[in-house]
Design an enzyme around this catalytic site. Structure first.
Site, PDB file in Angstrom:
ATOM      1  N   CYS A 564     -71.673  -9.426   9.539  1.00 52.86           N
ATOM      2  CA  CYS A 564     -72.388  -8.566   8.590  1.00 52.86           C
ATOM      3  C   CYS A 564     -71.884  -7.129   8.582  1.00 52.86           C
ATOM      4  O   CYS A 564     -71.961  -6.459   7.546  1.00 52.86           O
ATOM      5  CB  CYS A 564     -73.890  -8.605   8.868  1.00 52.86           C
ATOM      6  SG  CYS A 564     -74.666 -10.127   8.300  1.00 52.86           S
ATOM      7  N   ASP A 565     -71.376  -6.616   9.697  1.00 52.53           N
ATOM      8  CA  ASP A 565     -70.819  -5.264   9.679  1.00 52.53           C
ATOM      9  C   ASP A 565     -69.596  -5.186   8.771  1.00 52.53           C
ATOM     10  O   ASP A 565     -69.541  -4.340   7.867  1.00 52.53           O
ATOM     11  CB  ASP A 565     -70.481  -4.823  11.097  1.00 52.53           C
ATOM     12  CG  ASP A 565     -71.688  -4.298  11.853  1.00 52.53           C
ATOM     13  OD1 ASP A 565     -72.125  -3.178  11.550  1.00 52.53           O
ATOM     14  OD2 ASP A 565     -72.192  -5.001  12.734  1.00 52.53           O
TER      15      ASP A 565
END
Length: 799
Positions: A564-565
């Site tokens: 997700c980063d």
């Protein structure tokens, strides 16, 4: 009737078509090419799918196996709004002629388009940008090796780090590798098109799904191994974060305590203040050794409270927390209240994630219905590719200056990509609050300059210059404003209150520099019910449903741990490139908002559209999945050695039956039949793998054309032949750490044979004199006075 001023209204109408000068073709289909095309279509580009007779296979796809009748599947409908469709083959003369009219060609066909087709298109249009998406990239020793997203998860080090050690390591659900390859392809396409618009010279952007997965699922473990010297293959690398997803009185709740203070607050919350001085329990390694003791204490507290009660108390203490979303519940969660996070699909009428970024003061392009297969065959109008300015060839962002206020990973990986693409990126930290990833160090505080040994910091900050400024001081803010006054982009990823508290608001900065693009990356948005909540990647994975389909069905859900980063970061890069395209034409800056949660929602879209469209909730299946059968991880000879195998079609199944000498399996000639006897097949494969080394088993499987991989530990990836050959890992000399094997971009530009990585990650305050003195004109005396006051410096305060 609009009450907006005329010039503002004009800008709103124009913005939804920023990329309308670009014509994009898609060939090959699937998630990766289709989502890359969707990104461009949503920003106004004309996107044309070239489909085979009968249409792209994804039209008939449902991950839950639902009967679709004569309708397109919901995933196809999500990915293909606002596009056009023609039937044909790129080798057909009429289709080949069309390709020459394009600005960008996105290709995900198995073997790539025939060279003659590409050569003809590029001869007719030298500015054409080819974006190829393939499992390994089109070059390197593994380029033609059979693979699936599952076996690439094993090869990249993702599977090997995930799960409880009592069970086999487990995949991240939801083919996240396809989505990460797509966003990198979208960025590469738009960046290369920007360069082509300057020079008239097109490019080949060679996207490797494997490299995107190393970037997003490995978290630079190979850098940490280099720093510590710890590459011991006898040490199992997988575990589960503590705390992570835990049971409550009425379900589950997800925590994330990446900062020490968050964990200390967590201990107080669960009534275990007696552990505050227990360094073993407060350190992850010691806590993992005592995990049964820790879990018992934690669950004694969580299971006596509802999920809502736990979230309320943790949020009050600013501990990142979230409910565990599912395909059914995600749109109803409070985190999205007050946000336009969802919209309606114009063809299927179901709820789907909205465009994952917002350019303030502008309307997004309304979704147009999904085209029928071949709906526009013979109807594509003439198009003149974008004109160019006749400038010398250069990296796409040469001449762009970025002031980078980001920290941790999502923000820094965004500005890192901008830097690798040619921007001059000045990273701003302070000695009072340096980037938190500096302190996730490979060395203890007893080592000199230990804060310079953080693996993520090195991975996400090469090609940048670093300065320190205390933005809580008037002097620091004044100097920051000087930096911003002639910048092109400001990027930050704090909660909204932080930049506002410094006085560095959009209103202030745009008045100071009307050409400025300010890209803000709050976890949950600049508005809405969770505006001020802290959120990390783990929170997004819990909230958006990613965790709910990751792990074994008889265990608690698990987080994918990592993607997700970078997903948020690369959506921020795409949105920033889009805003730069507009600024180049209008001269006007723009506030850009890209939330981490919106990027995660789009990558989780398959389960989020499957439920409202078909009423089906995707299950948590361990290492099995809807795209291959059998699919699993099997123990090989030796300690903690595993083999990942995925049979994606009936031809591969026949090859597996022959390799294992199992004529009795011949009747299982469809995926559905194989799923019905999955346990028996898994037992047979495990029996065949068990006496062999992982490498020997994989060699035989690959020779038979069956996708397979050893389950690589993250620390082992640094010497991977494919990564070194392309090269994705590039070593750079650092003044404190020596040679560091850094990550570059997971795609290659044909026009850029030199390494992406030019300079190492900066030491704290390394470029104070160069930037603040040499460029802003502060004298040595000025700098000395600022250092005496703690406004600048080169050593973290309060160690």
């Amino acid at each position: 009737m609009s009450n907006l001023p005329g010039d503002v209204l004009c800008r709103r109408l124009q913005l939804s078509m920023i990329l309308q000068h670009l014509r994009v073709f898609e060939t090959g289909g699937g998630i990766s090419a289709s989502y890359a095309g969707k990104l461009l279509a949503d920003a106004g580009a004309e996107v044309i799918k070239i489909e085979p007779p009968g249409g792209e296979p994804l039209r008939r796809w449902s991950a839950s196996g639902a009967e679709l009748g004569d309708k397109d599947g919901p995933l196809f409908q999500f990915l293909n709004t606002s596009k056009r469709s023609v039937i044909g083959d790129p080798s057909d003369p009429e289709v080949a002629d069309l390709l020459a009219s394009g600005d960008i060609l996105i290709d995900s066909t198995d073997q790539g388009l025939p060279p003659a087709v590409i050569d003809a298109a590029r001869q007719a249009n030298p500015a054409l940008v080819l974006v190829s998406i393939s499992p390994w990239g089109r070059t390197g020793p593994y380029a033609h090796r059979p693979a699936t997203e599952f076996t690439l998860q094993a090869e990249c080090g993702g599977i090997g780090k995930r799960g409880n050690p009592e069970r086999p390591p487990v995949q991240a659900g939801g083919v996240i590798g396809e989505w990460t390859a797509a966003i990198y392809a979208g960025v590469g396409a738009l960046a290369a098109a920007r360069a082509a618009g300057r020079s008239g010279r097109g490019d080949h952007v060679d996207v490797s799904m494997f490299e995107t997965m190393v970037m997003t699922m490995n978290t630079y473990a190979w850098i940490n191994a280099e720093f510590t010297g710890d590459t011991n293959p006898q040490r199992p690398g997988r575990n589960v974060e503590l705390p992570s997803i835990e049971p409550t009185a009425d379900g589950h709740v997800g925590f994330c305590t990446v900062a020490r203070q968050q964990f200390l607050d967590f201990l107080v919350m669960i009534g275990r203040s007696d552990w505050l001085e227990d360094e073993e329990m407060c350190g992850y390694g010691g806590r993992w050794k005592r995990r049964d003791e820790f879990r018992a204490a934690m669950h004694a507290w969580t299971t006596q409270r509802t999920t809502a009660e736990v979230i309320a108390e943790a949020s009050a203490r600013r501990i990142p927390v979230a409910p565990i979303g599912t395909g059914a519940t995600v749109p109803t969660l409070e985190a999205f209240s007050g946000r336009d996070a969802f919209t309606t699909n114009p063809s299927g009428g179901f709820t789907q994630p909205a465009i994952p970024y917002q350019l303030h003061g502008a309307d997004t392009r309304p979704f147009e219905p999904v085209p029928a297969a071949g709906e526009h065959t013979g109807q594509i109008e003439a198009h003149t590719p974008q004109s160019n300015r006749g400038e010398p060839a250069a990296l796409p962002l040469a001449g762009v200056r970025v002031i980078d206020f980001t920290a941790w990973w999502a923000g820094p990986i965004a500005s890192h990509s901008l830097a690798l693409l040619g921007a001059d990126v000045v990273k701003v930290e302070s000695i009072q609050r340096a980037d938190g990833m500096r302190f996730a160090s490979a060395h203890p505080p007893s080592v000199d300059q230990w804060w310079e040994w953080g693996m993520v910091f090195h991975g996400a900050n090469t090609n940048k210059r670093g300065v320190t400024l205390d933005l809580r001081s008037p002097e620091g803010v004044a100097i920051a404003e000087q930096l911003i006054a002639d910048a092109d982009v400001v990027i930050e990823n704090f909660t909204p209150r932080v930049m506002d508290g410094f006085g560095l608001t959009w209103e202030r900065l745009s008045a100071l520099n009307p050409r400025l693009i300010m890209t803000r990356m709050p976890a949950f948005g600049l508005s809405g019910a969770w505006r001020d909540n802290t959120g990390f990647a783990q929170t997004m994975e819990q909230l958006t449903g990613m965790a709910n389909i990751t792990g074994y069905p008889d265990e608690d859900p698990q987080i994918p741990r990592g993607p997700c980063d970078p997903l948020a970061g690369m959506h921020a890069v795409f949105a920033t490139l889009t805003a730069l395209e507009e600024r180049d034409r209008t001269g006007q800056g723009r506030l850009v908002e890209v939330t981490m949660v919106a990027a995660a929602l789009n990558a989780a879209a398959e389960q989020l559209v499957e439920y409202p469209a078909l009423g089906r909730q995707l299950p948590r299946e361990g290492n099995r999945g809807p795209r291959a059968a059998p699919q699993g991880v099997y123990p090989a000879a030796g300690f903690e050695r595993w083999v990942a195998i995925a049979v994606a079609n009936d031809h591969q199944w026949e090859a597996l039956c022959g390799l294992l000498d199992r004529p009795d399996w011949a009747d299982y000639d469809t995926a559905d039949k194989r799923r019905a006897v999955a346990d028996s097949i898994d037992a047979g494969i495990a029996e065949w793998v068990a006496p062999q080394t992982d490498a020997d088993a994989v060699e035989q499987l690959l020779a038979a054309g069956i996708p397979a991989s050893v389950v690589v530990l993250g620390a082992e990836i640094g010497g991977h032949p494919q990564l070194l050959a392309r090269p994705f890992i590039e070593s750079i000399n650092h003044p404190v750490c020596g040679e560091v094997p850094c990550a570059s971009l997971p795609f290659r530009f044909e026009s850029s044979p030199d390494p992406w990585t030019k300079t190492p990650a900066p030491t704290l305050g390394q470029h104070n004199h160069e930037v603040l003195g040499g460029e802003l004109g502060l004298s040595d005396q000025d700098l000395a006075e600022l250092e005496d006051k703690g406004v600048i410096g080169a050593r973290p305060s309060g160690l």
